[in-house]
Design an enzyme around this catalytic site. Structure first.
Site, PDB file in Angstrom:
ATOM      1  CG  LEU A   1      -1.798   1.254   1.369  1.00  0.00           C
ATOM      2  CD1 LEU A   1      -2.808   1.368   0.234  1.00  0.00           C
ATOM      3  CD2 LEU A   1      -2.514   1.270   2.725  1.00  0.00           C
ATOM      4  CB  ALA A   2       3.794   2.264   2.005  1.00  0.00           C
TER       5      ALA A   2
ATOM      6  CE  LYS B   1     -11.665   4.259  -6.688  1.00  0.00           C
ATOM      7  NZ  LYS B   1     -10.419   4.519  -7.416  1.00  0.00           N
TER       8      LYS B   1
ATOM      9  CG  HIS C   1     -14.438  -0.471  -0.681  1.00  0.00           C
ATOM     10  ND1 HIS C   1     -13.829   0.582  -0.039  1.00  0.00           N
ATOM     11  CD2 HIS C   1     -13.460  -1.386  -0.913  1.00  0.00           C
ATOM     12  CE1 HIS C   1     -12.531   0.313   0.107  1.00  0.00           C
ATOM     13  NE2 HIS C   1     -12.299  -0.867  -0.411  1.00  0.00           N
TER      14      HIS C   1
END
Length: 481
Positions: free
Chosen positions: A36-37, A198, A256
């Site tokens: 992720l990083a 987003k 989500h």
């Protein structure tokens, strides 16, 4: 301790004005050597630095159980990741960012050296220095890490970013929330859901509430059903151990997809103030009916059990499709269909409002689709399928499509989701982060399915999932149906 209440609390930063010069910051990134990083966090920081959106004074401290080597070796690792992921980079910006990076090992039992490193990094930054602590750790480790941060005082003057899942069920989510409230106030907690960062998701609010064409038709009188469809064509990509402990319902539906449902269905918040938006979303979730296990389809793609770190007889679901209902005046009896899964035919993020067919007998023939479709890509893609007269001597219907394209009118580059959300944390803006009461209610909604798990159906990789899921919506799915 109920969600939203607080025990011992650290000092709450109050610099929330977006256009003000950001105060000095020390950013502490747990999981700084992880995927992720590499893919999102450091590229997001680079983009903010290149756009001049980071504070003039800041430092980045990576942390984790295992050291990547010396600080210079870690900086080289960060540099290599950025040069791989950023298509066109400014060498000077890159040099400046990497020079501010260091690494300090820590774990849930011992964070003293990390606390000392944070204090040292703050030296000379002034009295208004702030901290951003990013916790990208497994759910099983989250509570102990939060306790360590409180014990070592690292959460003082800090905003704490927490990655999903926020617990694994209702009981564990409440335990995590209590652990958080032992050391920080709710205003310091930023539960991150990158879907909400987003541009296209945020555009839902503008599309609906700023247009008289859509808002009057955004209810049960006009809408027959809503589909929120997030299929993934990729498999586990090395995340089998994580998936074995979570599955698709916990990983995607409780976070989500439910958050997308919240933005599609909420009432007009009256303003874009963070409290107004989050209150409207929480009110919507309060009306969301707990999921009926009989209207939930679980699937597992063929070959899942052959993946590394997967049990031979695993019944973990890699696919979920379900029917949901919102019990309020606007949406009563309108089904919301949610679907997600791994190794499916396409990777998409699509919201479809399917409108009711008018009862007029004037025009005969197959009416075709009448749908508003939002593709949640980085650039806003919105289309409307309508019915029109087919050219010719007879009055026959054919399908036509309107496309809404913002690309030619506004050349501004949208911020990538993590880039946008990191900037929001620095600004102290929680509008597009998840509040404790939302998390609690969504676990209440999901808990019946966890208590009475549906049978898990096999499905072929590259398909659209089990047949039982394809048959779930009346009229089929827009994607693959």
């Amino acid at each position: 301790m109920p969600p939203g209440t607080s025990g011992h609390r650290a000092e709450v930063p109050d610099d929330t004005t977006p256009d003000a010069q950001l105060p000095p910051h020390v950013l502490v990134l747990f999981g700084a050597t992880g995927d992720l990083a590499k893919r999102k966090l450091f590229p997001g920081l680079y983009a903010l630095a290149a756009a001049g959106r980071l504070p003039e004074q800041y430092a980045v401290i990576g942390s984790g159980r295992h050291s990547p080597g010396t600080d210079d070796e870690f900086r080289q690792q960060v540099r290599d990741g950025l040069t791989d992921s950023v298509e066109e980079y400014d060498e000077q910006v890159l040099d400046d960012l990497v020079a501010r990076v260091s690494f300090q090992t820590s774990n849930a039992d011992d964070g003293a050296d990390l606390a000392a490193a944070v204090t040292k990094a703050e030296d000379g930054m002034g009295d208004d220095v702030r901290r951003l602590v990013y916790l990208s750790v497994p759910p099983s480790a989250m509570e102990d890490m939060v306790a360590m941060l409180g014990r070592e005082g690292i959460v003082e003057r800090a905003r704490l970013v927490v990655e999903k899942p926020f617990g694994l069920d209702l009981e564990s989510s409440r335990s995590l929330d209590a652990a958080l409230k032992d050391v920080v106030d709710e205003e310091q907690v930023f539960r991150i859901d990158h879907f909400l960062g987003k541009e296209a998701v945020q555009n839902i609010l503008a599309l609906r509430f700023a247009n008289g064409l859509f808002e009057p038709a955004w209810d049960r009188r006009s809408v027959a059903s809503v589909q929120i469809d997030v299929p993934e064509d990729l498999g586990l990509e090395g995340r089998a151990a994580f998936y074995e402990s979570t599955g698709a319902l916990r990983d995607m539906v409780s976070t989500h997809l439910s958050q997308l449902l919240g933005f599609v269905a909420l009432e007009d918040p009256g303003s874009l103030d963070e409290r107004a938006v989050r209150d409207a979303k929480a009110a919507l979730f309060a009306d969301l009916r707990p999921f009926d296990p009989d209207r939930v389809v679980f699937g597992q793609y063929d070959g899942y059990r052959d993946e590394d770190d997967v049990e031979d007889e695993s019944d973990v679901e890699t696919f979920v499709a379900l029917e949901a209902f919102v019990d309020n005046d606007r949406w009563q009896d309108v089904p919301f269909y949610l679907r997600t899964g791994k190794a499916l035919a396409e990777g998409r993020r699509t919201i479809t409002l399917r409108f009711r067919t008018p009862e007029s007998p004037l025009l005969a023939g197959d009416p075709g689709r009448n749908e508003l479709v939002l593709e949640l890509t980085d650039d806003a893609v919105i289309s409307i399928d309508v019915r029109a007269k087919k050219p010719g001597p007879d009055m026959r219907l054919t399908e036509a499509t309107f496309h809404l394209d913002l690309g030619d009118e506004d050349p501004a580059e949208p911020l990538e989701a993590y880039e946008r959300l990191l900037l929001d944390v620095l600004r102290g803006d929680q509008t597009f982060f998840t509040r404790a009461d939302e998390v609690d209610r969504l676990w209440q909604v999901c808990q019946p399915v966890l208590d009475a798990r549906p049978a898990v159906h096999p499905y072929e990789q590259g398909s659209w999932g089990p047949q039982a899921a394809l048959d779930l919506p009346a009229g089929g799915w827009r994607l693959g149906g």
